[in-house]
Scaffold this active site. Structure first.
Site, short mmCIF file in Angstrom:
data_model
loop_
_atom_site.label_atom_id
_atom_site.label_comp_id
_atom_site.label_asym_id
_atom_site.label_seq_id
_atom_site.Cartn_x
_atom_site.Cartn_y
_atom_site.Cartn_z
CG HIS A 61 61.51 9.40 -24.25
ND1 HIS A 61 61.83 8.86 -25.60
CD2 HIS A 61 61.59 8.66 -23.22
CE1 HIS A 61 62.42 7.56 -25.13
NE2 HIS A 61 62.31 7.43 -23.80
CE1 TYR A 131 60.99 10.11 -32.21
CE2 TYR A 131 62.71 9.06 -33.22
CZ TYR A 131 61.78 8.95 -32.23
OH TYR A 131 61.45 8.04 -31.46
#
Length: 188
Positions: A61, A131
Site C-alpha cells: 500500500h 505502525y
C-alpha cells in the site's frame, strides 16, 4: 539504538537495544527530516495489524499526494518479512524493493519514507505489527501494488496464505497509468 540506511535511500532499519530506551524510537520518528514541513499539534495516527497464520500477506500500500506518509513499522509479536518499493519518480532506485525481517525477538523497526509502497508477510502464526504514521488515511489517495507482480520480482519466503480481495486485485505494473513516473519512462 542503531540506525542503518537500506539500499533504498531514505529508508532505514532501526535496531533497538534490550531494556530501557524505547522512547528514543519515538523521538527518531517525531523529529522533522531536513526540508520537511513543520510538525503540527495533531496526534500522529497509529495502526495495528495482525496475521493469524504464517503466510498471511498484507499490501503493498501507499498514498498519493497530498497524503503521502512516512511509516515506522515494528513487529511486536512473532515475525514478518517487511517489503518496501521505491515509487519516487526521480530516485535511482525507482521500482526497486528491499525486504527486512522484523520480529519481536530482533527488536528491529523499519522507517518507510513517503512515496514507498509497503507490505508484509507473516512468518509466524499470530504475528502482530504496529505502525506509526505521519498522515491520516485518505481513501481517495490510497493505492497499491500487486504482491505477485512479476515486474517487481518480490520473493516471498512462504507460500502466500490469506490475502485480502483488494490486495489481490491491484493491477499489474504493466497495466498501471496512475503511478508517479519519471519523465524518461513515460507510459509503459
Amino acid at each position: 539504538m542503531t540506525v542503518h540506511e537500506t539500499e533504498l535511500r531514505g529508508a532505514y532499519t532501526v535496531d533497538l537495544p534490550d531494556g530501557p530506551g524505547d522512547h528514543d524510537l519515538l523521538h527518531l520518528f517525531t523529529r522533522p527530516a531536513p526540508g520537511a514541513r513543520d510538525p503540527d499539534s495533531r496526534n500522529a495516527p497509529a495502526r495495528v495489524g495482525a496475521g493469524a497464520r504464517a503466510g498471511t500477506l498484507r499490501g503493498l500500500h501507499y498514498q498519493l499526494p497530498p497524503a503521502t506518509e512516512t511509516k515506522l513499522v515494528r513487529c511486536t509479536r512473532g515475525a514478518i518479512l517487511d517489503v518496501i518499493v521505491d515509487l519516487r519518480p526521480q530516485s535511482p532506485t525507482y521500482l526497486r524493493h528491499t525486504a527486512v525481517e522484523l520480529s519481536a525477538a530482533n527488536r528491529r523497526a523499519l522507517f518507510v519514507p513517503p512515496l514507498f509502497a509497503h507490505g508484509y508477510q507473516t512468518l509466524t502464526d499470530d504475528a502482530e505489527v504496529t505502525y506509526q504514521l505521519s498522515e491520516f488515511y485518505l481513501p481517495g489517495a490510497e493505492r497499491g501494488l500487486r504482491f505477485d507482480d512479476p515486474d517487481l520480482g518480490i520473493r516471498w519466503p512462504l507460500p502466500v496464505g490469506a490475502v485480502s480481495v483488494r490486495d489481490a486485485a491491484w493491477p499489474l505494473l504493466a497495466h498501471r497509468r496512475d503511478l508517479p513516473r519519471p519523465a524518461a519512462l513515460g507510459s509503459r
